[in-house]
Scaffold this motif. Structure first.
Motif, PDB file in Angstrom:
ATOM      1  N   LEU A  23       1.142   8.564   5.402  1.00 38.35           N
ATOM      2  CA  LEU A  23       1.300   7.929   4.097  1.00 38.35           C
ATOM      3  C   LEU A  23       1.644   9.004   3.096  1.00 38.35           C
ATOM      4  CD1 LEU A  23      -1.140   5.195   2.987  1.00 38.35           C
ATOM      5  CD2 LEU A  23       1.234   5.056   3.614  1.00 38.35           C
ATOM      6  N   GLU A 200       1.886   3.916  -3.274  1.00 34.13           N
ATOM      7  CA  GLU A 200       2.115   4.196  -1.863  1.00 34.13           C
ATOM      8  C   GLU A 200       3.433   3.594  -1.395  1.00 34.13           C
ATOM      9  OE1 GLU A 200      -0.989   2.692   0.527  1.00 34.13           O
ATOM     10  OE2 GLU A 200      -2.565   3.890  -0.400  1.00 34.13           O
ATOM     11  N   GLY A 206       1.929   1.848   5.342  1.00 32.96           N
ATOM     12  CA  GLY A 206       1.348   1.896   4.011  1.00 32.96           C
ATOM     13  C   GLY A 206       1.164   0.517   3.404  1.00 32.96           C
ATOM     14  N   LEU A 243      -3.460  10.088  -0.033  1.00 37.16           N
ATOM     15  CA  LEU A 243      -2.026  10.335  -0.062  1.00 37.16           C
ATOM     16  C   LEU A 243      -1.721  11.815  -0.157  1.00 37.16           C
ATOM     17  CD1 LEU A 243      -0.985   7.671  -2.710  1.00 37.16           C
ATOM     18  CD2 LEU A 243      -0.263   7.656  -0.339  1.00 37.16           C
TER      19      LEU A 243
END
Length: 374
Positions: A23, A200, A206, A243
């Motif tokens: 991600l 995201e 994701g 992230l």
């Protein structure tokens, strides 16, 4: 993305490849993918042991060794204290991390780690025990989820949570998890910014969530760290690493030293509701209560969000917006895509009033909207 996961017992011999969900947040030049939602203050000297100081001419070498030893001892104490509460989660075709939330067997992780799975294998930091766990509930809108161990071991140790209000730029932090499937890994850095709003990607599993007030850190965040622990030197979890940033100019490779963690305040708000009610009952997230799509101008550049549908009785409907209108601004924030619309609303709360600029039939108009809730 196939990444071979090494067996800890035999580091030189890869097991069969296991996909680790990646991600990453794209950062493009000229495009503001990050919105600074809050000011940042200096570090709290009492928050962590001081880093080793520069050595003036004539200073005894022993004092440098002593300062370095103190910092190393602080790191080791935090690792020994917290790492037993950080687990590895095997969600069939992906690996991620999680933190032990309470002594009843609840574990908090990222929604993108568990995907669509309902059952999991959980491994504690020491690695000698693999436990079964089941999904309690997932909340993709905030990229959080709670799973529960089917059988709770006696020695299960919940993490200790810090105070989000005491997190400051410059504080030393450690990220703990299972990057690339390498369990019980620890990286070190600082809190490098606060109040970031990030979105995201939906690719690679994701959720596409837009998350406000994230903690930015220089501690290395790699695939598999998701769902683990971002910890201060008081052995307190202050966020869940979620992230890492990428730079398209570097071929979408990870941008070193730019990672993001969901703040502990949001983690506890979501987890407590899931554990109590089996779902999130009060998101605290503002919404226009519409379905929209990105539209482009004559040069095929994103130019706004067209309302495909408007929920009856919702925030936009009450303000007089209707299907076909194109939103171009929320307050002073330009809106060009569905993502930028989400980012513009991320720092607001249900009940807040915002000015929405939109076009209808080519005419520009404004409306004051009292925001609803996701």
């Amino acid at each position: 993305m196939e990444i071979p996961v090494l067996d800890d017992a035999s580091p030189s011999a890869p097991r069969s490849p296991r996909r680790v969900r990646r991600l990453l947040l794209p950062l493009s030049a000229g495009a503001c993918a990050l919105a600074l939602a809050a000011g940042c203050s200096g570090a709290d000297p009492a928050a962590a042991p001081a880093a080793p100081k520069a050595v003036p001419s004539g200073t005894a070498q022993g004092s440098v060794t002593r300062d370095t030893g103190d910092l190393e001892a602080a790191y080791q104490a935090v690792i020994n204290d917290v790492l037993p509460s950080v687990v590895q989660i095997d969600a069939s075709d992906s690996l991620g991390s999680g933190i032990v939330y309470d002594d009843k067997g609840h574990i908090v992780t990222n929604a993108h780690v568990i995907g669509e799975e309902k059952s999991f294998k959980v491994t504690v930091a020491t690695g000698e025990t693999v436990m079964d766990a089941s999904l309690v509930s997932s909340y993709p809108e905030q990229d959080l989820a709670v799973i529960k161990l089917d059988e709770v071991p006696d020695a299960l140790k919940p993490v200790k949570f810090g105070d989000a209000e005491r997190v400051e730029v410059g504080q030393i932090v450690l990220a703990m998890g299972s990057p690339l499937g390498l369990s019980s890994s620890v990286t070190q850095g600082i809190v490098s910014a606060l109040g970031r709003t990030v979105s995201e990607s939906r690719s690679g599993g994701g959720t596409g969530a837009t998350i406000a007030n994230m903690v930015q850190t220089s501690a290395a965040i790699n695939p598999g760290n998701s769902g683990g622990a971002l910890v201060n030197l008081r052995s307190e979890v202050i966020g869940i690493p979620t992230l890492a940033a990428t730079d398209p100019q570097l071929g979408d490779s990870a941008a070193p030293g730019i990672g993001f963690a969901i703040p502990v305040s949001m983690v506890r708000t979501v987890a407590d509701q899931i554990i109590k009610d089996g779902k999130v009952t009060d998101s605290g997230r503002a919404a226009l209560n519409i379905t929209g799509r990105t539209v482009v101008d004559d040069s095929y550049r994103p130019a706004g969000v067209a309302l495909v549908s408007v929920d009856r009785g919702g925030a936009a409907d009450e303000a007089g917006l209707r299907a076909g209108d194109i939103i171009t601004k929320i307050g002073d924030s330009e809106v060009t895509t569905v993502t930028s619309l989400s980012e513009a609303l991320a720092g607001d709360k249900p009940g807040d009033k915002v000015t929405v600029t939109y076009t209808r039939g080519g005419d520009s108009r404004t409306a004051e909207v009292t925001l609803g809730e996701i």
